[in-house]
Every structure is written in C-alpha cells, then in structure tokens.
Design a protein around this motif. Structure first.
Motif, PDB file in Angstrom:
ATOM      1  N   LEU A 223     -72.015  21.067  13.300  1.00  0.00           N
ATOM      2  CA  LEU A 223     -71.757  20.603  14.657  1.00  0.00           C
ATOM      3  C   LEU A 223     -72.681  21.310  15.640  1.00  0.00           C
ATOM      4  N   GLU A 224     -72.880  22.610  15.429  1.00  0.00           N
ATOM      5  CA  GLU A 224     -73.768  23.392  16.291  1.00  0.00           C
ATOM      6  C   GLU A 224     -75.231  22.977  16.101  1.00  0.00           C
ATOM      7  N   CYS A 225     -75.635  22.779  14.861  1.00  0.00           N
ATOM      8  CA  CYS A 225     -77.049  22.506  14.565  1.00  0.00           C
ATOM      9  C   CYS A 225     -77.475  21.088  14.917  1.00  0.00           C
ATOM     10  N   PHE A 226     -76.593  20.104  14.653  1.00  0.00           N
ATOM     11  CA  PHE A 226     -77.034  18.706  14.689  1.00  0.00           C
ATOM     12  C   PHE A 226     -76.345  17.870  15.770  1.00  0.00           C
ATOM     13  N   GLY A 227     -75.768  18.554  16.737  1.00  0.00           N
ATOM     14  CA  GLY A 227     -75.171  17.816  17.850  1.00  0.00           C
ATOM     15  C   GLY A 227     -76.190  16.978  18.602  1.00  0.00           C
ATOM     16  N   ASN A 228     -77.447  17.428  18.630  1.00  0.00           N
ATOM     17  CA  ASN A 228     -78.507  16.711  19.349  1.00  0.00           C
ATOM     18  C   ASN A 228     -79.377  15.842  18.436  1.00  0.00           C
ATOM     19  N   ALA A 229     -79.034  15.735  17.159  1.00  0.00           N
ATOM     20  CA  ALA A 229     -79.828  14.910  16.254  1.00  0.00           C
ATOM     21  C   ALA A 229     -79.810  13.449  16.697  1.00  0.00           C
ATOM     22  N   LYS A 230     -80.947  12.774  16.588  1.00  0.00           N
ATOM     23  CA  LYS A 230     -81.060  11.383  17.045  1.00  0.00           C
ATOM     24  C   LYS A 230     -80.339  10.414  16.114  1.00  0.00           C
ATOM     25  N   HIS A 231     -80.359  10.711  14.809  1.00  0.00           N
ATOM     26  CA  HIS A 231     -79.703   9.850  13.817  1.00  0.00           C
ATOM     27  C   HIS A 231     -78.993  10.744  12.808  1.00  0.00           C
ATOM     28  N   ARG A 232     -77.805  10.314  12.352  1.00  0.00           N
ATOM     29  CA  ARG A 232     -77.058  11.082  11.357  1.00  0.00           C
ATOM     30  C   ARG A 232     -76.516  10.120  10.301  1.00  0.00           C
ATOM     31  N   ILE A 233     -76.878  10.367   9.028  1.00  0.00           N
ATOM     32  CA  ILE A 233     -76.388   9.565   7.904  1.00  0.00           C
ATOM     33  C   ILE A 233     -75.488  10.461   7.061  1.00  0.00           C
ATOM     34  N   SER A 234     -74.227  10.077   6.892  1.00  0.00           N
ATOM     35  CA  SER A 234     -73.274  10.858   6.095  1.00  0.00           C
ATOM     36  C   SER A 234     -72.975  10.126   4.793  1.00  0.00           C
ATOM     37  N   LEU A 235     -72.860  10.885   3.698  1.00  0.00           N
ATOM     38  CA  LEU A 235     -72.640  10.302   2.383  1.00  0.00           C
ATOM     39  C   LEU A 235     -71.426  10.920   1.708  1.00  0.00           C
ATOM     40  N   SER A 236     -70.721  10.095   0.937  1.00  0.00           N
ATOM     41  CA  SER A 236     -69.643  10.599   0.082  1.00  0.00           C
ATOM     42  C   SER A 236     -69.510   9.668  -1.113  1.00  0.00           C
ATOM     43  N   GLY A 237     -69.046  10.232  -2.229  1.00  0.00           N
ATOM     44  CA  GLY A 237     -68.895   9.439  -3.442  1.00  0.00           C
ATOM     45  C   GLY A 237     -67.532   8.820  -3.600  1.00  0.00           C
ATOM     46  N   THR A 238     -66.611   9.124  -2.692  1.00  0.00           N
ATOM     47  CA  THR A 238     -65.262   8.582  -2.818  1.00  0.00           C
ATOM     48  C   THR A 238     -64.611   8.517  -1.438  1.00  0.00           C
ATOM     49  N   PRO A 239     -63.765   7.515  -1.175  1.00  0.00           N
ATOM     50  CA  PRO A 239     -63.027   7.509   0.089  1.00  0.00           C
ATOM     51  C   PRO A 239     -62.152   8.759   0.166  1.00  0.00           C
ATOM     52  N   PHE A 240     -62.046   9.355   1.327  1.00  0.00           N
ATOM     53  CA  PHE A 240     -61.240  10.570   1.462  1.00  0.00           C
ATOM     54  C   PHE A 240     -60.560  10.577   2.824  1.00  0.00           C
ATOM     55  N   ARG A 241     -59.554  11.433   2.946  1.00  0.00           N
ATOM     56  CA  ARG A 241     -58.832  11.555   4.201  1.00  0.00           C
ATOM     57  C   ARG A 241     -58.823  13.015   4.621  1.00  0.00           C
ATOM     58  N   HIS A 242     -58.515  13.246   5.877  1.00  0.00           N
ATOM     59  CA  HIS A 242     -58.436  14.623   6.348  1.00  0.00           C
ATOM     60  C   HIS A 242     -56.986  15.092   6.274  1.00  0.00           C
ATOM     61  N   ASP A 243     -56.817  16.367   6.088  1.00  0.00           N
ATOM     62  CA  ASP A 243     -55.505  16.987   6.144  1.00  0.00           C
ATOM     63  C   ASP A 243     -55.558  18.033   7.252  1.00  0.00           C
TER      64      ASP A 243
END
Length: 464
Positions: free
Chosen positions: A233-253
């Motif tokens: 969050l600190e490093c990439f708050g100003n990034a122009k584009h962000r691509i996030s990847l995951s291998g499975t659907p997940f939820r937050h706890d």
C-alpha cells in the motif's frame, strides 16, 4: 532449446576467439555462476572448449562484444514476441475484456496451472509498449511475488517468452538496471523484500517519478492488517496500473487486501476469472483423482502416557469423532514413518507412478511433508519401499543451491520422487509432476489447492 537459441544468436562462433564452434562447444556464463551470475540467456555465451577452459571462473575480458541493443531494438523485439504468441482462449479474452474497461486495478482469478503468468505478462507488456510508442520511455513494470523461486520464474518467463529483461538484482542503491531510460523494462521483488525500509523507499521513489505498472502475484499474501499488505500500500499507492493475480477465489477474514473489490459476503470480486472446471474442459489442466486410505491410528494421549501406557492409549479412525487436540495427534500418527497408512500410500502412489512413467518416461511423484525431520524420514521410507532415491528439497539440505536452481535441475532430470516441506507449493512449476502424497498437517482449503496445483498441469498444451 536455450542452448540452441544461444548457438543461433552467437552465429555458431566462439565469442572469444571467433572461430567456428565444434560439436563439443560450451555454453558459458558471462558472469560466472560462482560469482552470482544468473543462468539466463542474457548472461550466456557460446565458447569453444579451449577458450572456456582458459576462462575458468573469470569474467571474460570482453564483457560483451556484441553491440548493446538500443531501446527501440528492445521494444521491437518484444513486439515481435507479442505478435507471434499464440494465447490460450481465456488469455485472449482477458486482454479483450481489459481493453474495454482499462481499469487502473485489474484482478485475475485463474486456475492453478491455467497460465496466469503468461496472461499477466502479455497484458503488462502490451500496456508498456503502448506507453513506449506514445513517447513514454520511462514506463516500467514491477512484479511482486511470494518467494525468490517464484520471482526467478517470472524473470525467466519474461525473457524466454517475450525477450523482456526483468531485473532482480538489488544493491544498496536500488535495483540494478532500472533507473536509466535504456535499461531493463522492469524489476521483480518479493513481498518479504518490501518489508525492508530501504527497499520500500526505492520502490516508492520509482513509482513517484515514473509511470509504473505493478503485478501482484498471489495477492492473498498481502492482507492490509499484515506487514506485506501495508508495504505494498505504501509502495504502490501511486502506481498507474495494478494487476493482481490469484489461483483460487478467496475471502477475507477481517483482513481486507489492498486494491481489491469485495462483495457483501467477503469474497473478492475478480475482473476476469477462469475456473479449474474450465481449464479441465479446455485441456489446459488434468482432472484430479483423489485416493483415500482408511485405517485406525493408536497414540499415547498425554505426557504421563509413558509411565501409564495402558491407561493413556487412544485408538481412533478418521471417521470417529475426536476433540481438536486429538485430531492433530491422530493425523500426525497416520503420517509418521511407522504408520501402516503412510506406507500403503507410498506403495500405491509409486505403483501408479511407474505406470505413468511409460508416457512420459520422466513423470515424477511428490511428497509434501510437515517438517524437516519428517521429510528426511519420508525420503528414507520411499527408498525402503520403492528402492528409489528421492530428491530432498529443504533449506538445510540445499545450502549450496538455491531453491530455484534445485527445481530447474530437478525438472531436467528423471528422478522419480521429490520430498519437500513447503518449498514447492504455490507458483512453483514442475511440469513432470503427476502424483502427490499430501502428507502434511496443513488442512486449509487454500493450502491444499496450492499443493494439488503442482500435479494438474498438461505439459503439451501450447508447448508446455
């Protein structure tokens, strides 16, 4: 394939004496491996046997006699690779969907083994080339991954598939080859590395002064309430584009993840998804077959059991209801080297593997252990039962060899068994793996799916 590519690139001539190469020519590290040189095509050169033996572990006097590529030549090479790449149907659909939306944050949830790395690199490089063509040569790509072995895999894939130079070499002044206009197109770093203040400051400065596209591999590692999440969050708050990847659907706890969208029930909402069911349908992944082995386990119930063994002996099968404490004891008993259950599992798995090794002959089995001592005992048990010598991938056993190098070497040989603890889970590519014994105490859905993903890849799809 890499050896052939180096031979063609160097025009069949020794790069020191410039004579024609014989059949016994050597593929040499420009920067020697013992001095930190990477085993990648960009650090390789073709030498005749005589010149290579003279060179030894020294750097070549002519560090690179080939004329360095200009920035235009670099992006032209990448463009040719992009144009010539035959994407899988879902990878093409992902790019088409992104072009319609052009969202700053883009989330891909795709099956383990489905080809997320290629999809994300293709998307990132297409965006990058658009920026370069529109006179933005300062645009850079940053890849964040969970471990060094996965980071090295990203660097290798970018170079192999797209001729894109991604650097992973860090010094006290930052990442080598990322600050100048004509340097690497990007850098790769681990979530762990971003916990270091100097690394975070360098990456944040990079995002502040340059347009940056960041790829977060296995984004579930970056929960906001944990140090990984706060770092990105600190490093990439100003990034122009962000691509996030995951291998499975997940939820937050109670731990929301940076830059992602969630629905009311807490599950992440992807911008594009490709399920395991779809991957099996398309022939991208193989269907899993689960084999369960039942049996009762007997263990001593507490610390006084050695004094009063008959009064503290516990017997239960996996269908029996026991409390949480005994569930762990029952499982560890079943997985111990003296258990009939684990011995039967190894014997049956090895029988299946021997049938599979008819085609392909280098198919291998994997056993995931729950600790270093357990892994050593499982290696010994495999030798006792099968007569085969298993390779062992644990930190104490491989001090002279990085995990990435170990996996690369293992992929090249035909050893039938690999025993590891947690070093071959998510993101680690062992295409010849066909059988797995899941002999660990990790019982979460995410942990299980990441491990099983090592044995579902279909090698012959798109050249894999």
């Amino acid at each position: 394939a890499q050896r052939r590519e180096i031979y063609v690139r160097d025009e069949g001539k020794c790069q020191l004496c410039h004579l024609d190469l014989g059949i016994d020519w050597h593929c040499d590290h420009v920067k020697p491996w013992v001095r930190g040189g990477r085993t990648v095509i960009s650090n390789a050169q073709a030498l005749c046997k005589t010149c290579n033996l003279k060179k030894g572990s020294k750097m070549t006097t002519k560090k690179d006699h080939r004329k360095p590529k200009s920035w235009k030549e670099k992006i032209d090479d990448i463009q040719l690779k992009l144009d010539g790449l035959k994407l899988r149907k879902w990878q093409r659909e992902n790019w088409d969907e992104y072009r319609k939306n052009s969202s700053r944050d883009w989330m891909i949830v795709a099956s383990v083994g489905g080809g997320k790395t290629i999809a994300a690199l293709y998307q990132a490089l297409k965006i990058a080339l658009q920026k370069y063509r529109s006179k933005e040569p300062s645009f850079r790509i940053v890849i964040v991954s969970p471990s060094t072995i996965i980071k090295d895999n990203w660097i290798g894939k970018a170079l192999e598939m797209f001729d894109a130079d991604i650097t992973g070499e860090f010094s006290s002044s930052g990442y080598a080859g990322i600050d100048n206009t004509n340097d690497a197109v990007g850098m790769a770093v681990t979530y762990q590395a971003l916990r270091t203040k100097t690394n975070r400051e360098f990456v944040k400065r990079l995002c502040d002064k340059r347009p940056v596209l960041v790829i977060f591999d296995e984004i579930h590692h970056a929960s906001i309430d944990k140090s990984f999440g706060s770092s990105i969050l600190e490093c990439f708050g100003n990034a122009k584009h962000r691509i996030s990847l995951s291998g499975t659907p997940f939820r937050h706890d109670k731990e929301m993840i940076s830059f992602l969208k969630y629905c009311d029930d807490g599950y992440v909402v992807p911008d594009f998804s490709y399920s395991y069911r779809e991957a099996v349908r398309d022939g991208v992944c193989r269907p899993l077959r689960f084999v369960s082995i039942k049996g009762s386990q007997e263990w001593l119930e507490d610390d006084d059991a050695l004094l009063f063994p008959s009064a503290n002996r516990r017997l239960a099968g996996f269908d029996d209801v026991v409390d949480e404490r005994d569930q762990g004891r029952r499982l560890k008993t079943a997985l111990s080297a003296c258990s009939d259950l684990i011995r039967e599992a190894i014997e049956r798995a090895n029988n299946d593997l021997m049938l599979m090794r008819e085609v392909p002959p280098d198919a291998c089995g994997m056993l995931i252990a729950f600790g270093i001592k357990h892994a050593v005992s499982m290696k010994n048990l495999i030798r006792e039962i099968t007569g085969q010598e298993a390779k062992l991938l644990i930190s104490d056993e491989n001090k002279s060899l990085s995990a990435a190098s170990f996996v690369k070497d293992f992929n090249k040989n035909d050893s039938p068994w690999l025993v590891s603890v947690r070093m071959v889970s998510e993101g680690v590519d062992i295409p010849r793996a066909r059988v797995m014994i899941y002999a660990t105490t990790v019982t979460t859905r995410l942990g299980c799916e990441q491990a099983w993903g090592r044995v579902i890849r279909t090698r012959w799809i798109n050249g894999e």
